[in-house]
Design an enzyme around this catalytic site. Structure first.
Site, PDB file in Angstrom:
ATOM      1  N   LEU A  18       0.804  -1.214   0.000  1.00  0.00           N
ATOM      2  CA  LEU A  18       0.000   0.000   0.000  1.00  0.00           C
ATOM      3  C   LEU A  18       0.834   1.260   0.000  1.00  0.00           C
ATOM      4  O   LEU A  18       0.428   2.290  -0.517  1.00  0.00           O
ATOM      5  CB  LEU A  18      -0.928   0.013   1.228  1.00  0.00           C
ATOM      6  CG  LEU A  18      -1.941  -1.129   1.318  1.00  0.00           C
ATOM      7  CD1 LEU A  18      -2.673  -1.072   2.641  1.00  0.00           C
ATOM      8  CD2 LEU A  18      -2.922  -1.057   0.161  1.00  0.00           C
ATOM      9  N   GLY A  21       7.883   4.051   2.918  1.00  0.00           N
ATOM     10  CA  GLY A  21       8.577   5.242   3.382  1.00  0.00           C
ATOM     11  C   GLY A  21       9.828   4.856   4.123  1.00  0.00           C
ATOM     12  O   GLY A  21      10.252   3.694   4.122  1.00  0.00           O
ATOM     13  N   MET A  23      10.433   4.606   7.271  1.00  0.00           N
ATOM     14  CA  MET A  23      10.262   3.715   8.410  1.00  0.00           C
ATOM     15  C   MET A  23      10.060   2.269   7.979  1.00  0.00           C
ATOM     16  O   MET A  23      10.416   1.348   8.699  1.00  0.00           O
ATOM     17  CB  MET A  23       9.054   4.155   9.236  1.00  0.00           C
ATOM     18  CG  MET A  23       9.214   5.517   9.879  1.00  0.00           C
ATOM     19  SD  MET A  23      10.368   5.491  11.243  1.00  0.00           S
ATOM     20  CE  MET A  23       9.447   4.518  12.413  1.00  0.00           C
ATOM     21  N   GLY A  24       9.482   2.060   6.829  1.00  0.00           N
ATOM     22  CA  GLY A  24       9.217   0.704   6.375  1.00  0.00           C
ATOM     23  C   GLY A  24       8.141   0.692   5.308  1.00  0.00           C
ATOM     24  O   GLY A  24       7.860   1.708   4.677  1.00  0.00           O
ATOM     25  N   THR A  25       7.525  -0.473   5.108  1.00  0.00           N
ATOM     26  CA  THR A  25       6.533  -0.657   4.049  1.00  0.00           C
ATOM     27  C   THR A  25       5.235  -1.152   4.658  1.00  0.00           C
ATOM     28  O   THR A  25       5.229  -1.950   5.587  1.00  0.00           O
ATOM     29  CB  THR A  25       7.039  -1.680   3.017  1.00  0.00           C
ATOM     30  OG1 THR A  25       8.323  -1.255   2.544  1.00  0.00           O
ATOM     31  CG2 THR A  25       6.092  -1.772   1.843  1.00  0.00           C
ATOM     32  N   VAL A  26       4.115  -0.643   4.129  1.00  0.00           N
ATOM     33  CA  VAL A  26       2.796  -1.012   4.633  1.00  0.00           C
ATOM     34  C   VAL A  26       2.073  -1.869   3.595  1.00  0.00           C
ATOM     35  O   VAL A  26       2.105  -1.569   2.391  1.00  0.00           O
ATOM     36  CB  VAL A  26       1.952   0.237   4.961  1.00  0.00           C
ATOM     37  CG1 VAL A  26       0.582  -0.167   5.500  1.00  0.00           C
ATOM     38  CG2 VAL A  26       2.673   1.109   5.964  1.00  0.00           C
ATOM     39  N   ASP A 136       5.414  13.454  15.403  1.00  0.00           N
ATOM     40  CA  ASP A 136       5.459  13.642  13.954  1.00  0.00           C
ATOM     41  C   ASP A 136       4.072  13.980  13.418  1.00  0.00           C
ATOM     42  O   ASP A 136       3.602  13.399  12.440  1.00  0.00           O
ATOM     43  CB  ASP A 136       6.007  12.392  13.275  1.00  0.00           C
ATOM     44  CG  ASP A 136       6.432  12.654  11.829  1.00  0.00           C
ATOM     45  OD1 ASP A 136       6.695  13.826  11.492  1.00  0.00           O
ATOM     46  OD2 ASP A 136       6.489  11.694  11.043  1.00  0.00           O
TER      47      ASP A 136
END
Length: 489
Positions: A18, A21, A23-26, A136
């Protein structure tokens, strides 16, 4: 491989990616036992391998999982698989506020902005009562799901960098400044102690962005943006958007005060002040104008149709980065530089104060002297400078020959770490990455070595342009892996 379609993570069956970024992947993922789809974020290898971050992430996830509030995305599970941390969250259908801002004031008017602010403030205050800080807060982390016949449902998401409120470690420690710079409070930038009023500042900056259509301190470099947050007075939204009542100027001034003690004590107090500023400006004429605006908004919803699918993530939209549709570019707003945006419509914002790939922010034209110039001032070589989200891009610059003559590869930086030809569905070209030492620039770059990546194109529709990305580290490899890999070029 973790995250590949059809594989399982903590029992969840991965369906599709989806968003991605720093931080990681969703991913969307089917629950192993219930007829439900959740959003599963798999943290990057760099994050998962940091012992300090791992401990913080696991602690935060446990606290967040106990929170139940209508304005907070629910955290449902967390764990580790193949050395990678993951977290499962509520899946939300809608768009984020960053997307609404790009659609303009016809979609996001003052009344709707205040409603979104109020709902987000309720979620943030609940987070603070639980002993957590978000750290954030920004438009991309506020999800909006339109409800037929009712007000917007607003949920605060992405607690990936949240910490306990009594954690004395500051963001200037080993982890660096984790907040998005455009909305970061002065104490986050300077490394001072941070409390809930840093979230108040960021929420105030987000309100300004909703009202004015631009970030509070659009500058040519992260260094100058940091200086503005630390030293320059808060901007007045009514000066940027004449439709905004002047009473909001005082609201923003207090929310974004330099000293935390001068700000509202809670996000709810900020929301109350914003509601008072809105209601105090409701003359009969303005009331009729509001009715007409509501009718226009309803028509816009019908024309827009279904929104994107979004969920908890650090990217501007969980369906992917902000990818402006090519025909959404407004040449009138870009002036003499419209040809550059039309050549790279999915990378750059649709209009100057919009957002592009990986939360790429406000873009300005620069002269050869590195001074800002008017969008109406043409140049033989157009130069647009855009702020990155610092994870991993500090800035993105685009150069294009106005006469559309080809701009051949010449890699304009000191040390090359790698280069390769590339071919994608959009075309082909060449990419270089490496590092460069900046000196004599008079900015935050001066005296430091930064990662650099440059992209060139073969096809005539774009071969008169090159893209230069400056990264948050001393090598260009991180840009190749985390910026270039999914860049819409």
């Amino acid at each position: 491989m973790v995250g590949v379609e059809g594989t399982t993570v903590g029992g969840y069956i991965i369906e599709r990616q989806l968003g991605k970024g720093g931080m990681g992947t969703v991913y969307s993922a089917r629950h192993p036992r219930l007829p439900r789809v959740d959003a599963v974020k798999i943290l990057s290898e760099e994050r998962s391998g940091d012992p300090h971050f791992r401990a913080r992430f696991l602690r935060e996830a446990e606290v967040a999982a106990r929170l139940q509030h209508p304005n907070l995305v629910a955290v449902r599970d967390r764990g580790e698989q193949d050395g990678r941390l993951w977290i499962a969250m509520q899946y939300v259908e809608g768009v984020d506020v960053g997307v609404l801002i790009t659609r303009g004031p016809a979609v996001l008017d003052v009344a709707r902005a205040v409603h979104i602010l109020t709902e987000a403030a309720r979620g943030l205050d609940e987070l603070h009562r639980a002993g957590l800080l978000h750290r954030d807060v920004k438009p991309a982390n506020l999800l909006v799901a339109a409800q037929p016949g009712g007000p917007d449902r607003v949920l605060v998401t992405d607690f990936g960098i949240a910490r306990a409120a009594d954690d004395s470690t500051t963001l200037a420690g080993a982890g660096g400044i984790a907040a998005t710079l455009a909305y970061a409070a002065p104490e986050q930038i300077s490394g001072a102690a941070v409390d809930r009023r840093a979230d108040v500042y960021a929420l105030g900056a987000t309100l300004y962005h909703m009202l004015a259509g631009t970030i509070p301190f659009p500058r040519n470099s992260p260094g100058s943006a940091m200086y503005a947050h630390l030293h320059e007075p808060p901007p007045r939204p009514s000066a940027r958007n004449p439709r905004v009542p002047k009473a909001f100027d005082a609201v923003i001034a207090r929310a974004m005060a330099k000293r935390p003690s001068d700000r509202y004590d809670s996000c709810g107090a900020l929301a109350e002040a914003a509601a008072a500023a809105l209601n105090g400006d409701r003359s009969p004429r303005r009331a009729w104008r509001g009715v007409l605006a509501a009718a226009a908004f309803a028509l816009v919803l019908v024309l827009l149709g279904a929104g994107w699918i979004v969920s908890a993530r650090e990217t501007p939209s969980v369906a992917g980065p902000h990818l402006p549709v090519a025909d959404s570019v407004d040449p009138a707003q870009w002036g003499a530089y419209a040809y550059m945006v039309e050549a790279l419509p999915e990378l750059l914002p649709a209009f100057p104060f919009g957002t592009g790939y990986q939360d790429l922010a406000v873009c300005y034209p620069l002269a050869t002297t590195a001074d800002t110039i008017s969008l109406d001032a043409s140049a033989p070589v157009g130069h647009l400078f855009c702020l990155g989200d610092r994870d991993p891009a500090e800035s993105v610059e685009v150069y294009c020959n106005a006469d559309r003559s080809p701009m051949g590869p010449n890699r304009s930086f000191a040390k090359v770490e790698g280069d390769q030809s590339w071919t994608r569905r959009s075309g082909s070209g060449h990419v270089f990455w490496g590092s460069d030492l900046y000196s004599g620039t008079g900015t935050f770059l001066d005296g430091k070595t930064w990662g650099v990546l440059e992209v060139y194109f073969n096809d005539p529709a774009r071969n008169f342009c090159r893209v230069r990305v400056i990264g948050a580290g001393p090598t260009g490899t991180i840009l190749r892996d985390r910026w270039w890999a999914d860049a819409p070029l």
